[in-house]
Enzyme design. Sequence first.
Site, short mmCIF file in Angstrom:
data_model
loop_
_atom_site.label_atom_id
_atom_site.label_comp_id
_atom_site.label_asym_id
_atom_site.label_seq_id
_atom_site.Cartn_x
_atom_site.Cartn_y
_atom_site.Cartn_z
N LYS A 239 0.81 -1.23 0.00
CA LYS A 239 0.00 0.00 0.00
C LYS A 239 0.84 1.28 0.00
O LYS A 239 0.45 2.26 -0.64
CB LYS A 239 -0.96 0.00 1.18
CG LYS A 239 -2.11 -1.01 1.01
CD LYS A 239 -3.09 -0.90 2.15
CE LYS A 239 -4.36 -1.69 1.83
NZ LYS A 239 -5.39 -1.50 2.83
N ASP A 276 -10.44 2.83 1.84
CA ASP A 276 -10.76 2.08 3.07
C ASP A 276 -11.62 2.92 4.01
O ASP A 276 -12.60 2.42 4.59
CB ASP A 276 -9.48 1.66 3.80
CG ASP A 276 -8.83 0.44 3.15
OD1 ASP A 276 -9.53 -0.31 2.45
OD2 ASP A 276 -7.61 0.27 3.33
#
Length: 446
Positions: A239, A276
């Site tokens: 990420k 997210d």
Amino acid sequence: MSPQIDEENITKSLSAEQAAPRDIADTLAEHKALKISRKNLDCWVIGCDQILVFEGEIFGKPASREALKDSLSRLSGQTHRLITANVIYKDCKPQWRHIAISYMSMRSMSAAEIDAYVATYWQEVKQAAGGYHFERTPDLFFAVRGNWFDIMGLSIGPIIGFLNQIDTNNPYQNPKLAAVLGHPIAQSKSPRIHGHWLEKNGISGDYIAIDIPPAHFNDTLNMLFDVGFSGFNVTIPHKEQALAFADHMSPRAQRIGAANTLIKTDIGDIRADNTDGYGFITNLSTQSETWQPKAGPALVLGAGGAARAILVALLDVGVPKIYLSNRTRARADDLAAEISDLIEVIDWQDKEDVLPEAFTVVNSTSLGMTGKAALDFDLTDINPHALVTDLIYAPLETQLLKDARGRGCEVVGGIGMLLHQAVPGFEAWFGTRPEVDQELEALILT
Ligand code: NAP
């Protein structure tokens, strides 16, 4: 259908006649199409074949582990050609043919890397020309000039062009491609989520899972964009690297310091996003009728990757203060210092002390997940007006949620976050905003 032609002998006799590799691939594809066409008159039949050529030599399926090691050591650090032949037959007559050539540059592999590759992949690749499946191990290559579908053996774009010429009424769309990248990746539920939406919305496209070791992330990502991907979901451990890879980033990805979504824009540059937090907040606001983020402080347990996105998202929707507690206090201190002075870190053993004040309680640790240790968290003093949520979705209702429900709190599970975080990526890559519904949730939980 597998037409079972004598590929080896056809190739041998054509090679003896000095036929060019592209003509050999074309002839093999033709033999296959003709064989199927004889039994399926009136049908359009596509015949396919692929040939790998290096230094004028055709590389077939490896006959043994040793042969695979030999061919990999020859291809290592070199560029070979992958010739893809597609022919279309109808009523035993050729209607169309196409040859695509992809240039595959394999990175240099040491003898130890080759041994490890053969030990891991032999069973999978012994039927593959050259001994690799590009979609399983794209990181074997540092550059590719070609198109994903050609490399997979089916030149979808040109085939669609032909089919649309003969029937202009219902034009087929060129398929779009996206994938989730991680290491490991087999556990990912994303292919099921996106596969469901592709099917439900009748969209021409594919979404797959690709395992990329961290050391080869940037090269492999560049190459996958080059062969035609519209974008990616990115998961652990990529990420942060994904954020650094992008040409520009959304403000929320910048604040979180990590990306879970990469999108190739119309002008070809790469945009990073982090959805997210969006998934987390959308899950709470759609599942709860009463949740008011501004009502009072939140308590967040955990300071891992997920917590970063949760903290930013909670502050963005107006939570006035966040108590953050993590087993490793230093990790929580770093996160708070990085994100906002509205975050107050409290010791792990004192986490229950702020329960009377908290209006939102979030578990973002892995405690309570099936197969992991339990979350030891005494809810005696919890504010009954608090909303309690757990990022964990296996089990669907964690012990934390059961205990909180027992004390009169509203509770929300983690599955909705997983589903909602996927929405912005799908919309960007495939052009349709998909729906999160019960049908999808049931599918993902089976
Ligand atoms: P992570 O980066 O590995 O962080 C794990 C967190 O759990 C850390 O805060 C860690 O504390 C804590 N932890 C682990 N074992 C512990 C123990 N024995 N005692 C106390 N604390 C412990 O993982 P992540 O990516 O943040 O994910 C956290 C959880 O959220 C996972 O269960 C994941 O499946 C779930 N998740 C769900 C979604 C969704 O869409 N629903 C999305 C992302 C994540 P230390 O810092 O002390 O190690």
